[in-house]
Write a protein that holds these residues in place. Structure first.
Motif, PDB file in Angstrom:
ATOM      1  N   THR A   1      -2.403   0.822  -5.934  1.00 33.81           N
ATOM      2  CA  THR A   1      -1.791   0.715  -4.601  1.00 33.81           C
ATOM      3  C   THR A   1      -2.544   1.515  -3.552  1.00 33.81           C
ATOM      4  OG1 THR A   1      -0.295   2.569  -5.085  1.00 33.81           O
ATOM      5  CG2 THR A   1       0.510   0.335  -5.544  1.00 33.81           C
ATOM      6  N   LEU A   2      -3.666   2.129  -3.954  1.00 35.18           N
ATOM      7  CA  LEU A   2      -4.477   2.915  -3.011  1.00 35.18           C
ATOM      8  C   LEU A   2      -5.885   2.347  -2.882  1.00 35.18           C
ATOM      9  CD1 LEU A   2      -3.384   6.497  -4.139  1.00 35.18           C
ATOM     10  CD2 LEU A   2      -2.768   5.344  -2.012  1.00 35.18           C
ATOM     11  N   LYS A   3      -6.081   1.115  -3.361  1.00 36.35           N
ATOM     12  CA  LYS A   3      -7.411   0.499  -3.262  1.00 36.35           C
ATOM     13  C   LYS A   3      -7.213  -1.023  -3.241  1.00 36.35           C
ATOM     14  CE  LYS A   3      -8.034   0.707  -8.286  1.00 36.35           C
ATOM     15  NZ  LYS A   3      -8.848   1.226  -9.401  1.00 36.35           N
ATOM     16  N   GLY A   4      -8.327  -1.737  -3.220  1.00 35.32           N
ATOM     17  CA  GLY A   4      -8.240  -3.188  -3.254  1.00 35.32           C
ATOM     18  C   GLY A   4      -8.083  -3.804  -1.875  1.00 35.32           C
TER      19      GLY A   4
ATOM     20  N   ASP B   1      -2.224   8.681   2.964  1.00 34.15           N
ATOM     21  CA  ASP B   1      -2.352   9.734   3.983  1.00 34.15           C
ATOM     22  C   ASP B   1      -2.717  11.072   3.340  1.00 34.15           C
ATOM     23  OD1 ASP B   1      -1.784   7.978   6.000  1.00 34.15           O
ATOM     24  OD2 ASP B   1       0.350   8.512   6.141  1.00 34.15           O
ATOM     25  N   ALA B   2      -2.126  11.325   2.152  1.00 34.99           N
ATOM     26  CA  ALA B   2      -2.422  12.588   1.455  1.00 34.99           C
ATOM     27  C   ALA B   2      -3.885  12.637   1.024  1.00 34.99           C
ATOM     28  CB  ALA B   2      -1.498  12.740   0.240  1.00 34.99           C
TER      29      ALA B   2
ATOM     30  N   VAL C   1       0.848  -1.185   0.000  1.00 29.55           N
ATOM     31  CA  VAL C   1       0.000   0.000   0.000  1.00 29.55           C
ATOM     32  C   VAL C   1       0.892   1.247   0.000  1.00 29.55           C
ATOM     33  CG1 VAL C   1      -1.700   1.292   1.352  1.00 29.55           C
ATOM     34  CG2 VAL C   1      -1.817  -1.218   1.261  1.00 29.55           C
ATOM     35  N   ASN C   2       0.537   2.210  -0.826  1.00 30.04           N
ATOM     36  CA  ASN C   2       1.278   3.478  -0.851  1.00 30.04           C
ATOM     37  C   ASN C   2       0.742   4.352   0.287  1.00 30.04           C
ATOM     38  OD1 ASN C   2       2.340   6.028  -1.344  1.00 30.04           O
ATOM     39  ND2 ASN C   2       2.290   5.758  -3.563  1.00 30.04           N
ATOM     40  N   ARG C   3       1.328   4.163   1.470  1.00 28.31           N
ATOM     41  CA  ARG C   3       0.778   4.827   2.656  1.00 28.31           C
ATOM     42  C   ARG C   3       0.994   6.345   2.616  1.00 28.31           C
ATOM     43  NH1 ARG C   3       2.988   1.037   7.415  1.00 28.31           N
ATOM     44  NH2 ARG C   3       4.257   0.082   5.786  1.00 28.31           N
ATOM     45  N   THR C   4       2.061   6.788   1.945  1.00 29.88           N
ATOM     46  CA  THR C   4       2.282   8.234   1.837  1.00 29.88           C
ATOM     47  C   THR C   4       1.148   8.893   1.057  1.00 29.88           C
ATOM     48  OG1 THR C   4       4.673   7.910   1.899  1.00 29.88           O
ATOM     49  CG2 THR C   4       3.874  10.005   1.009  1.00 29.88           C
TER      50      THR C   4
END
Length: 358
Positions: free
Chosen positions: A148-151, A128-129, A122-125
């Motif tokens: 990388t921001l879903k699923g 968070d944005a 997951v693209n946590r950065t």
């Protein structure tokens, strides 16, 4: 993880596209009035579609709906009990999805459903944005985000990386849209194979009479290709990349500690593809194993045993996998699991595939 699986799926996709445009193929092996053997091979293809692929996607859409309902209940009543129920629903939905990774061809590939449902880390950065932005976190908005921001793994992060009192309104808004997107995609996967004007399941069952599968043998080869991709991916991608690099961030399902079960269900999907059975759903059919057994019963059984050995070896890795990759005492079990998957891959491609192509 997209890298290795992406490369392998791309190879299959290229073959798929070539076959779509390859109506002039003189590939032999059925579809042309070969009598009893054609009927036997047809029963293998039919049971693969009707007993394995479509029921697994049907199971996925049912469990995805349950996951969405559990997350909505969590939002309405944010307690430890409702969080635990949502986590259990996530675990349950992972089973049919991982098993379906033994056939990452067709609509799941060319419609991009695989990365949409199962990209990590997951693209946590960026996540968070998005959470700190003023964007309205609708299902449509989330559905258009980078994979990388879903699923499943974004839902996993929100459900497992926080205590219930750390989840605020924005996290719930995001989570609900993520699981609704999972449910929509799962429903579409089922429909792609079983419904609509030209269901992919009927195209595969019509092998020998269309340009996608120019012969029955081409459909059997596709089944084996799907099995090969996931056996290779588990050994040389899902296990090897975090283990070789000692990188916890590369571990699939690292927040839920579900990695071992994910890998085992990947290989169980290959077993279902080989046998034409789905024991968990009470479905027994005709499989590649029976075709191989006609000429080499020992090989047919050995192939099945090796797939089961790979499942057992994966489950012998100490829990959790994300800790095991950093523990020298767990290295032998991890290597043994990789070797078991590679052995099954080699037997499938070096011994079973030539029998199918005879």
């Amino acid at each position: 993880m997209l890298s290795k699986k992406g490369i392998l799926v791309t190879i299959v996709s290229i073959l798929f596209v070539l076959s779509c445009g390859g109506g002039g193929s003189d590939d032999s092996g059925g579809g042309g009035g070969g009598g009893t053997n054609d009927e036997f091979i047809q029963s293998i293809i039919d049971d693969y579609v009707d007993n394995v692929v479509i029921p697994t996607y049907d199971h996925l859409r049912e469990r995805s709906a349950t996951l969405r309902e559990a997350c909505e209940a969590l939002e309405a009543d944010p307690t430890e009990e409702s969080l635990e129920a949502a986590r259990e629903a996530w675990f349950a939905a992972r089973i049919p999805w991982e098993q379906s990774e033994s056939w990452l061809f067709g609509p799941v590939d060319f419609k991009g459903h695989d990365p949409a449902l199962d990209s990590w880390p997951v693209n946590r950065t960026d996540l968070d944005a998005v959470l700190s932005s003023d964007a309205e976190l609708t299902e449509e908005f989330v559905g258009n985000l980078d994979p990388t921001l879903k699923g499943f793994h974004t839902a996993e992060y929100l459900l497992f990386a926080f205590d219930v009192d750390e989840l605020g309104a924005r996290e719930f808004e995001y989570l609900i849209s993520v699981v609704r997107d999972i449910e929509s995609t799962s429903e579409e996967l089922y429909t792609d194979w079983a419904g609509g004007d030209e269901p992919f399941g009927e195209i595969m069952k019509g092998a020998g009479n269309n340009s996608v599968f120019p012969s029955q043998v081409s459909a059997l080869e596709q089944i084996i290709e799907g099995m090969s991709i996931i056996l290779d991916e588990v050994a040389n991608g899902k296990i090897a990349e975090p283990f070789d690099n000692q990188d916890v961030e590369a571990v699939e399902s690292q927040f839920s500690f579900n990695s071992r079960q994910d890998f085992a269900n990947d290989v169980r999907g290959a077993l279902h593809a080989y046998t034409g059975d789905h024991p968990g759903l009470g479905l027994i059919g005709t499989g590649l194993d029976e075709l191989v057994a006609e000429s080499d019963p020992e090989l047919a059984q050995r192939m099945e045993d090796e797939i089961n050995d790979a499942i057992d070896a994966i489950l012998a890795i100490p829990q959790p996998f994300r800790d095991a990759i950093l523990d020298p005492d767990a290295a032998d079990e991890i290597v043994a699991a990789q070797e078991a998957c590679r052995q099954a891959f080699d037997t499938l491609n070096n011994e079973v595939l030539p029998v199918i192509q005879q």
